[in-house]
Design a protein around this motif. Structure first.
Motif, mmCIF file in Angstrom:
data_model
loop_
_atom_site.group_PDB
_atom_site.id
_atom_site.type_symbol
_atom_site.label_atom_id
_atom_site.label_comp_id
_atom_site.label_asym_id
_atom_site.label_seq_id
_atom_site.Cartn_x
_atom_site.Cartn_y
_atom_site.Cartn_z
ATOM 1 N N SER A 223 -33.725 -26.402 -30.164
ATOM 2 C CA SER A 223 -34.177 -27.373 -31.167
ATOM 3 C C SER A 223 -33.180 -28.508 -31.348
ATOM 4 O O SER A 223 -33.524 -29.562 -31.890
ATOM 5 C CB SER A 223 -34.429 -26.687 -32.509
ATOM 6 O OG SER A 223 -33.210 -26.206 -33.065
ATOM 7 N N THR A 224 -31.954 -28.318 -30.871
ATOM 8 C CA THR A 224 -30.928 -29.364 -30.986
ATOM 9 C C THR A 224 -30.806 -30.195 -29.718
ATOM 10 O O THR A 224 -30.010 -31.127 -29.670
ATOM 11 C CB THR A 224 -29.554 -28.747 -31.301
ATOM 12 O OG1 THR A 224 -29.133 -27.918 -30.203
ATOM 13 C CG2 THR A 224 -29.605 -27.896 -32.558
ATOM 14 N N TYR A 225 -31.587 -29.857 -28.695
ATOM 15 C CA TYR A 225 -31.528 -30.625 -27.449
ATOM 16 C C TYR A 225 -32.122 -32.011 -27.659
ATOM 17 O O TYR A 225 -33.122 -32.174 -28.356
ATOM 18 C CB TYR A 225 -32.334 -29.947 -26.327
ATOM 19 C CG TYR A 225 -31.789 -28.644 -25.797
ATOM 20 C CD1 TYR A 225 -30.633 -28.082 -26.282
ATOM 21 C CD2 TYR A 225 -32.460 -27.971 -24.788
ATOM 22 C CE1 TYR A 225 -30.146 -26.873 -25.781
ATOM 23 C CE2 TYR A 225 -31.995 -26.775 -24.272
ATOM 24 C CZ TYR A 225 -30.836 -26.228 -24.783
ATOM 25 O OH TYR A 225 -30.367 -25.035 -24.281
ATOM 26 N N GLY A 226 -31.525 -33.005 -26.979
ATOM 27 C CA GLY A 226 -32.156 -34.310 -26.899
ATOM 28 C C GLY A 226 -33.269 -34.269 -25.867
ATOM 29 O O GLY A 226 -33.334 -33.365 -25.029
ATOM 30 N N GLY A 227 -34.146 -35.245 -25.889
ATOM 31 C CA GLY A 227 -35.293 -35.238 -24.991
ATOM 32 C C GLY A 227 -34.940 -35.263 -23.524
ATOM 33 O O GLY A 227 -35.716 -34.810 -22.687
ATOM 34 N N ASN A 228 -33.759 -35.806 -23.177
ATOM 35 C CA ASN A 228 -33.371 -35.924 -21.774
ATOM 36 C C ASN A 228 -32.385 -34.854 -21.324
ATOM 37 O O ASN A 228 -31.880 -34.923 -20.207
ATOM 38 C CB ASN A 228 -32.756 -37.307 -21.516
ATOM 39 C CG ASN A 228 -33.738 -38.435 -21.746
ATOM 40 O OD1 ASN A 228 -34.943 -38.251 -21.623
ATOM 41 N ND2 ASN A 228 -33.234 -39.599 -22.103
ATOM 42 N N ASP A 229 -32.114 -33.879 -22.172
ATOM 43 C CA ASP A 229 -31.106 -32.876 -21.844
ATOM 44 C C ASP A 229 -31.611 -31.843 -20.839
ATOM 45 O O ASP A 229 -32.798 -31.526 -20.793
ATOM 46 C CB ASP A 229 -30.654 -32.132 -23.112
ATOM 47 C CG ASP A 229 -29.838 -33.022 -24.039
ATOM 48 O OD1 ASP A 229 -29.404 -34.100 -23.586
ATOM 49 O OD2 ASP A 229 -29.637 -32.643 -25.205
ATOM 50 N N ILE A 230 -30.677 -31.324 -20.045
ATOM 51 C CA ILE A 230 -30.968 -30.219 -19.127
ATOM 52 C C ILE A 230 -30.850 -28.907 -19.896
ATOM 53 O O ILE A 230 -29.861 -28.655 -20.585
ATOM 54 C CB ILE A 230 -29.987 -30.223 -17.943
ATOM 55 C CG1 ILE A 230 -30.171 -31.485 -17.096
ATOM 56 C CG2 ILE A 230 -30.182 -28.975 -17.076
ATOM 57 C CD1 ILE A 230 -29.194 -31.596 -15.937
#
Length: 512
Positions: A223-230
């Motif tokens: 839920s803390t990932y950014g949209g472009n994160d792996i």
């Protein structure tokens, strides 16, 4: 300089087909084919779970024709010859593609080939997300879904779509605002399933954004990932094993696929690193002290200082000086200038020494850069050419370091996929090898040889990432081969496979 993007576009041929459409030769003395058998598989209730490939996404969109030619629908046509049942899909309203949410466009229509390159269809979508469909649906393909999204409650909640907390494609077919993709699939009690390309989206946004996200190693909270994160491989493993465990809980058999190296797709291989044509006058100006000459001198001075204070060795300094030195020549193939965050930060020594260099063949420029390189950053300044006087930002380029992040994550995802497939005794399609072959020597299916070249290769659609309808027929055949090998069916031997030539490689502008 303004003609750079048109020179790039002209490098794409107008040919669409992978090879000849001649009919098969008829051999009257050929041995009769064996009778089809399903082996130990039961295809009476087939459910397909996955992301955009499963949905039939092609040419940058989902539309009725692309759904009709999705690999699950093609696959079920062959299953119907061996006890397969009906196959329902959450069909779009038209062949325009794109989505509306409360009458506001939130996804673009499809692309078409305008004779020189991909172009967005000049039409307004009519598929309204808030008009929720009544399922259930055998095709549970959800474009954009990452591994953990398949098991995330609320991923189909309409209220979460505007804020990006829910997926519009799943919202229009979810049975409730709290259900999960896997929950809705399992509720149908499938006897057979495909779980395809899970993991692709876990690296795709990072790749298409030029590596602007982060590799979320050690972060167990998606839920803390950014949209472009792996996605962290541990998070991926938990989600994938959970999905497979749920789908097999009632004894269903199925097939999974591994994840290809997406950087071999034409989205990343079409735009060359050196597309800049220059005359002698322009090259001379760019090399002068008024332009990059002063920058190159500053790099020399900065590294001389770092060597003098023992921060770097002379050998290391020489390597980076060579890497960062920018020079142009009177030639048609000058390399573009790019930003590279992995270079040594010299701004503390000289604020003018930003981390830029010229691209090399090891860098991958994303497909949208085709239309951006050569444009003016300042319409009133004829010298402010993007990719030349103005370096390309990180979002336009995948550097070798960023490519390694993608490969490392993909390899770890594939280790999980293979282990889980073995644990649950499932068939597996080696889509990674298929795409690798297509990107090198070409992959042959029936009488066609496919490559990953944009427009002409026949496999990859105009968005440079997703397959053509003909490519999805190839994918369906790969599934049938894997099913035969694992479950004792004989689709291939019985001649019950998809003929790739029956499926198009493109949809023209007027197709509605």
């Amino acid at each position: 300089m303004k003609n750079i993007k048109y020179l790039l576009l002209s490098a794409i041929l107008v040919v669409f087909t992978a090879c000849s459409d001649d009919e098969y030769d008829y051999t009257p003395d050929a041995k009769p084919l064996p009778e089809l058998t399903a082996g130990s598989a039961d295809f009476s209730k087939y459910v397909a779970v996955g992301a955009s490939f499963t949905a039939g996404y092609t040419d940058g969109a989902v539309f009725i024709a692309s759904q009709t030619n999705s690999f699950p629908n093609i696959l079920n046509k062959e299953f119907s010859n061996a006890g397969g049942g009906t196959f329902t899909q959450p069909l779009m309203k038209d062949n325009i593609g794109g989505l509306l949410f409360s009458s506001n466009q939130i996804a673009n229509p499809r692309l078409f080939f305008n004779g020189t390159g991909p172009e967005l269809l000049a039409a307004t979508p009519t598929t309204e997300v808030t008009s929720v469909l009544s399922g259930p649906f055998n095709n549970m393909g959800v474009p954009g879904a990452k591994s953990f999204h398949f098991v995330a409650p609320g991923y189909g909640n309409l209220a979460g779509v505007p804020a990006g907390k829910a997926n519009p494609y799943f919202a229009r077919m979810a049975t409730s605002g709290t259900t999960t993709v896997i929950g809705d699939a399992v509720a149908q009690s499938p006897t057979f399933f495909t779980l395809s390309e899970v993991g692709g989206n876990d690296v795709l946004a990072y790749a298409t954004s030029g590596g602007t996200g982060e590799y979320q190693l050690g972060n167990m909270d998606p839920s803390t990932y950014g949209g472009n994160d792996i996605t962290d491989p541990v998070v991926f493993a938990a989600a994938f094993e959970g999905a497979v465990g749920a789908l097999t809980s009632n004894g269903a058999k199925g097939v999974v696929t591994n994840v290809p190296y997406i950087t071999s797709l034409s989205h990343f291989t079409t735009v060359p690193h050196n597309p800049v044509p220059l005359d002698a006058t322009t090259a001379g100006y760019l090399n002068s002290a008024a332009a990059y000459g002063a920058y190159n001198a500053g790099i020399q001075q900065a590294f001389a200082y770092l060597v003098s204070v023992n921060v770097v060795t002379p050998a290391a300094a020489e390597l980076e000086i060579t890497k960062r030195t920018i020079t142009f020549s009177a030639a048609p193939n000058n390399a573009v200038v790019i930003m590279d965050e992995d270079l040594t930060d010299l701004t503390g020594i000289n604020p003018a020494l930003v981390s830029m260099r010229q691209a090399t063949a090891d860098d991958l420029l994303v497909l949208p850069a085709m239309a951006f390189i050569g444009t003016k950053a300042d319409p009133n300044n004829p010298l402010s050419i993007n990719g030349v006087a103005i370096p390309l930002a990180d979002k336009w380029v995948l550097t070798p370091e960023e490519q390694l992040n993608i490969k490392t994550a993909t390899d770890l995802y594939n280790q999980t996929i293979e282990a889980v497939a073995n644990q649950y005794d499932l068939a597996i399609v080696d889509f990674k090898s298929i795409l690798q072959t297509a990107s090198t020597t070409g992959y042959t299916d029936s009488k066609y040889t496919f490559t990953t070249k944009l427009v002409t290769g026949g496999l990859v659609s105009l968005d440079g990432i997703h397959l053509t309808s003909r490519g999805y027929a190839v994918m369906a055949n790969a599934f049938l081969k894997a099913i035969d090998a694992k479950y004792g069916s004989n689709f291939v031997a019985a001649g019950v496979t998809a003929n790739a030539g029956d499926y198009p490689t493109n949809y023209n502008e007027g197709f509605r």
